[in-house]
Design a protein around this motif. Sequence first.
Motif, PDB file in Angstrom:
ATOM      1  N   GLY A   7       0.820  -1.200   0.000  1.00 12.91           N
ATOM      2  CA  GLY A   7       0.000   0.000   0.000  1.00 12.91           C
ATOM      3  C   GLY A   7       0.851   1.244   0.000  1.00 12.91           C
ATOM      4  O   GLY A   7       2.083   1.196   0.009  1.00 12.91           O
ATOM      5  N   LYS A   8       0.157   2.370  -0.015  1.00  8.95           N
ATOM      6  CA  LYS A   8       0.800   3.684   0.002  1.00  8.95           C
ATOM      7  C   LYS A   8       0.311   4.414   1.245  1.00  8.95           C
ATOM      8  O   LYS A   8      -0.895   4.522   1.476  1.00  8.95           O
ATOM      9  CB  LYS A   8       0.434   4.454  -1.269  1.00  8.95           C
ATOM     10  N   LEU A   9       1.260   4.880   2.048  1.00 13.97           N
ATOM     11  CA  LEU A   9       0.939   5.586   3.290  1.00 13.97           C
ATOM     12  C   LEU A   9       1.252   7.065   3.164  1.00 13.97           C
ATOM     13  O   LEU A   9       2.363   7.441   2.760  1.00 13.97           O
ATOM     14  CB  LEU A   9       1.763   5.026   4.455  1.00 13.97           C
ATOM     15  N   ALA A  10       0.306   7.903   3.540  1.00 12.90           N
ATOM     16  CA  ALA A  10       0.544   9.340   3.610  1.00 12.90           C
ATOM     17  C   ALA A  10       1.332   9.656   4.873  1.00 12.90           C
ATOM     18  O   ALA A  10       1.463   8.818   5.767  1.00 12.90           O
ATOM     19  CB  ALA A  10      -0.792  10.079   3.618  1.00 12.90           C
ATOM     20  N   ASP A  11       1.843  10.865   4.959  1.00  9.45           N
ATOM     21  CA  ASP A  11       2.562  11.307   6.154  1.00  9.45           C
ATOM     22  C   ASP A  11       1.644  11.221   7.368  1.00  9.45           C
ATOM     23  O   ASP A  11       0.493  11.629   7.313  1.00  9.45           O
ATOM     24  CB  ASP A  11       3.050  12.741   5.950  1.00  9.45           C
ATOM     25  N   THR A  12       2.124  10.670   8.455  1.00 13.34           N
ATOM     26  CA  THR A  12       1.469  10.464   9.756  1.00 13.34           C
ATOM     27  C   THR A  12       0.340   9.434   9.725  1.00 13.34           C
ATOM     28  O   THR A  12      -0.332   9.230  10.726  1.00 13.34           O
ATOM     29  CB  THR A  12       0.935  11.769  10.398  1.00 13.34           C
ATOM     30  N   GLU A  13       0.145   8.752   8.607  1.00  7.96           N
ATOM     31  CA  GLU A  13      -0.941   7.770   8.508  1.00  7.96           C
ATOM     32  C   GLU A  13      -0.609   6.492   9.274  1.00  7.96           C
ATOM     33  O   GLU A  13       0.524   6.035   9.292  1.00  7.96           O
ATOM     34  CB  GLU A  13      -1.211   7.418   7.042  1.00  7.96           C
ATOM     35  N   VAL A  14      -1.630   5.917   9.884  1.00  8.54           N
ATOM     36  CA  VAL A  14      -1.551   4.610  10.530  1.00  8.54           C
ATOM     37  C   VAL A  14      -2.604   3.729   9.869  1.00  8.54           C
ATOM     38  O   VAL A  14      -3.779   4.074   9.848  1.00  8.54           O
ATOM     39  CB  VAL A  14      -1.813   4.693  12.050  1.00  8.54           C
ATOM     40  N   ARG A  15      -2.176   2.594   9.315  1.00  5.75           N
ATOM     41  CA  ARG A  15      -3.087   1.689   8.622  1.00  5.75           C
ATOM     42  C   ARG A  15      -3.189   0.369   9.371  1.00  5.75           C
ATOM     43  O   ARG A  15      -2.179  -0.192   9.786  1.00  5.75           O
ATOM     44  CB  ARG A  15      -2.599   1.433   7.208  1.00  5.75           C
ATOM     45  N   THR A  16      -4.405  -0.142   9.506  1.00  5.49           N
ATOM     46  CA  THR A  16      -4.653  -1.431  10.154  1.00  5.49           C
ATOM     47  C   THR A  16      -4.653  -2.539   9.112  1.00  5.49           C
ATOM     48  O   THR A  16      -5.311  -2.418   8.083  1.00  5.49           O
ATOM     49  CB  THR A  16      -6.017  -1.422  10.876  1.00  5.49           C
ATOM     50  N   ILE A  17      -3.912  -3.600   9.381  1.00 10.52           N
ATOM     51  CA  ILE A  17      -3.935  -4.786   8.542  1.00 10.52           C
ATOM     52  C   ILE A  17      -4.627  -5.873   9.352  1.00 10.52           C
ATOM     53  O   ILE A  17      -4.145  -6.284  10.409  1.00 10.52           O
ATOM     54  CB  ILE A  17      -2.515  -5.219   8.123  1.00 10.52           C
ATOM     55  N   ARG A  18      -5.781  -6.297   8.865  1.00  5.54           N
ATOM     56  CA  ARG A  18      -6.619  -7.255   9.580  1.00  5.54           C
ATOM     57  C   ARG A  18      -6.052  -8.672   9.464  1.00  5.54           C
ATOM     58  O   ARG A  18      -5.961  -9.230   8.383  1.00  5.54           O
ATOM     59  CB  ARG A  18      -8.033  -7.240   9.011  1.00  5.54           C
ATOM     60  N   LEU A  19      -5.677  -9.238  10.591  1.00  6.06           N
ATOM     61  CA  LEU A  19      -5.152 -10.600  10.642  1.00  6.06           C
ATOM     62  C   LEU A  19      -5.899 -11.482  11.631  1.00  6.06           C
ATOM     63  O   LEU A  19      -5.786 -12.700  11.580  1.00  6.06           O
ATOM     64  CB  LEU A  19      -3.669 -10.595  11.033  1.00  6.06           C
ATOM     65  N   SER A  20      -6.628 -10.888  12.549  1.00  5.05           N
ATOM     66  CA  SER A  20      -7.256 -11.666  13.614  1.00  5.05           C
ATOM     67  C   SER A  20      -8.318 -12.605  13.054  1.00  5.05           C
ATOM     68  O   SER A  20      -8.968 -12.321  12.059  1.00  5.05           O
ATOM     69  CB  SER A  20      -7.865 -10.750  14.673  1.00  5.05           C
ATOM     70  N   THR A  21      -8.451 -13.743  13.718  1.00  7.44           N
ATOM     71  CA  THR A  21      -9.460 -14.743  13.359  1.00  7.44           C
ATOM     72  C   THR A  21     -10.309 -15.031  14.589  1.00  7.44           C
ATOM     73  O   THR A  21      -9.951 -14.640  15.708  1.00  7.44           O
ATOM     74  CB  THR A  21      -8.800 -16.054  12.870  1.00  7.44           C
ATOM     75  N   ASN A  22     -11.412 -15.723  14.397  1.00  4.77           N
ATOM     76  CA  ASN A  22     -12.304 -16.035  15.529  1.00  4.77           C
ATOM     77  C   ASN A  22     -11.630 -16.891  16.587  1.00  4.77           C
ATOM     78  O   ASN A  22     -11.813 -16.687  17.776  1.00  4.77           O
ATOM     79  CB  ASN A  22     -13.573 -16.726  15.032  1.00  4.77           C
ATOM     80  N   ASN A  23     -10.839 -17.887  16.167  1.00  2.00           N
ATOM     81  CA  ASN A  23     -10.245 -18.795  17.149  1.00  2.00           C
ATOM     82  C   ASN A  23      -8.785 -18.470  17.481  1.00  2.00           C
ATOM     83  O   ASN A  23      -8.233 -19.030  18.409  1.00  2.00           O
ATOM     84  CB  ASN A  23     -10.372 -20.250  16.695  1.00  2.00           C
ATOM     85  N   GLY A  24      -8.142 -17.602  16.729  1.00  2.12           N
ATOM     86  CA  GLY A  24      -6.763 -17.200  17.022  1.00  2.12           C
ATOM     87  C   GLY A  24      -5.718 -18.264  16.755  1.00  2.12           C
ATOM     88  O   GLY A  24      -4.569 -18.124  17.170  1.00  2.12           O
TER      89      GLY A  24
END
Length: 144
Positions: A7-24
């Motif tokens: 991806g491309k991040l702007a200055d000061t940006e924080v992006r979430t990458i979803r990895l969590s699952t129901n059972n972990g």
Amino acid sequence: MMKTFRGKLADTEVRTIRLSTNNGLTGYKIKKFQLIGVDANTAYEGIVQVHSVDPGETAPDAINFEDPTILAAGIIQMTVNNQDSAFDTVVFDDKVINQDIFVSHDEKSAGADAAVNYYLELEQVKLDLNEATVATLKDMRGRE
């Protein structure tokens, strides 16, 4: 199995990458972390970090390897027309996570508001119940 994110991040940006699952029971290790500028006609000087917990609304402005939530960090420095450039990344590949991760960018050039591209490659690993519990608790502990 590998999972990739870019991806491309702007200055000061924080992006979430979803990895969590129901059972972990699915964990991930960062295997590759790369950075590149968006435009060869723009000077860059910034830091990009990957954390196991949300660093807040704006990107952290310094790299601190004593922070237990840091998974990877990188510095990008590039002059206009890419005449002089430096890229350096560090990945803590011994850390297994099973929750969401957060990628942040803080531009250091005076007056610049340049974006930066990132590439993450994650190795998927199966966790037993004990490993999943430990990984989840480590993430929860880091949120305090």
